[in-house]
Design a protein around this motif. Structure first.
Motif, PDB file in Angstrom:
ATOM      1  N   ASP A  52       0.827  -1.207   0.000  1.00 55.47           N
ATOM      2  CA  ASP A  52       0.000   0.000   0.000  1.00 55.47           C
ATOM      3  C   ASP A  52       0.862   1.259   0.000  1.00 55.47           C
ATOM      4  O   ASP A  52       0.505   2.276  -0.593  1.00 55.47           O
ATOM      5  N   LEU A  58      -1.431  -4.273   2.287  1.00 51.32           N
ATOM      6  CA  LEU A  58      -2.880  -4.410   2.385  1.00 51.32           C
ATOM      7  C   LEU A  58      -3.229  -5.819   1.917  1.00 51.32           C
ATOM      8  O   LEU A  58      -2.957  -6.186   0.773  1.00 51.32           O
ATOM      9  N   ARG A 206      -4.701  -3.746   6.975  1.00 54.54           N
ATOM     10  CA  ARG A 206      -3.450  -3.042   6.708  1.00 54.54           C
ATOM     11  C   ARG A 206      -2.448  -3.490   7.767  1.00 54.54           C
ATOM     12  O   ARG A 206      -2.791  -3.631   8.932  1.00 54.54           O
TER      13      ARG A 206
END
Length: 211
Positions: A52, A58, A206
């Motif tokens: 990410d 992610l 995340r």
């Protein structure tokens, strides 16, 4: 006349045999889905991980099965592995487990940081709660639309979502997850439970390595 009987017999034979591939396919699918109580998904196509931002990943898990767990190795950059391999987190629907306690033989665990700013959590961040290993968690009704739950999961991450009007929404809490080896740590923030098409059972999180 013999030719006619031969053709009728051949058609009957082909008709009967045509069912076998379907039955075989169904049996193979049943095995892949853990229909015989395997407990872990053996189809290694249930996890997608992308970077990410530098060092931040992610990961989305296809955890739609109500029977099979999907196992993720964070030390391997968020790849899916089998239950017998080295894994750090496992997912089934809205349930999340670490490789510890009642879920696995590793030295994993999880704790809450009390923070919602992912970037603010660093290697020196301390948990607002103590590290907890997995244990049997229970709840009645609701729960991501899956009804009653009595299964092994991590108590710190058991209520990572809010549930209202049949919609599950990820809370902003940032967790610290201790890996299977008991030394590596990762910061984890759940972000979603739905696929791009709106299908439930696709937890997305995340995460980044802390050490």
């Amino acid at each position: 006349m013999k030719y006619i009987f031969f053709m009728i017999g051949l058609l009957f034979f082909v008709s009967c045999e045509s069912k076998k591939p379907n039955e075989s396919s169904a049996a193979a699918l049943l095995i892949l889905e853990g229909g015989f109580g395997l407990g872990g998904d053996t189809a290694l196509n249930k996890v997608t991980t992308k970077e990410d931002s530098p060092g931040v990943f992610l990961t989305t898990v296809n955890a739609t099965s109500t029977r099979n767990w999907v196992f993720v190795n964070l030390n391997g950059s968020g790849i899916q592995v089998l239950e017998a391999d080295s894994w750090d987190l496992r997912f089934r629907r809205f349930l999340i487990g670490t490789n510890s306690g009642t879920s696995g033989s590793g030295s994993g665990a999880a704790c809450k940081t009390g923070l919602t700013n992912f970037n603010a959590v660093t290697i020196v961040t301390t948990c607002s709660t103590s590290f907890q290993v997995d244990s049997i968690q229970s709840q009645t009704g609701g729960g991501g639309g899956a009804g009653d739950v009595n299964d092994s999961a991590n108590p710190e991450m058991f209520e990572w979502y809010s549930y209202n009007n049949t919609i599950l929404t990820a809370k902003s809490e940032v967790y610290i997850v201790r890996g299977k080896d008991g030394t590596k740590k990762y910061k984890v923030q759940m972000t979603d439970y739905y696929s791009m098409a709106g299908t439930s059972g696709y937890p997305t999180f995340r995460w980044a390595k802390l050490n």
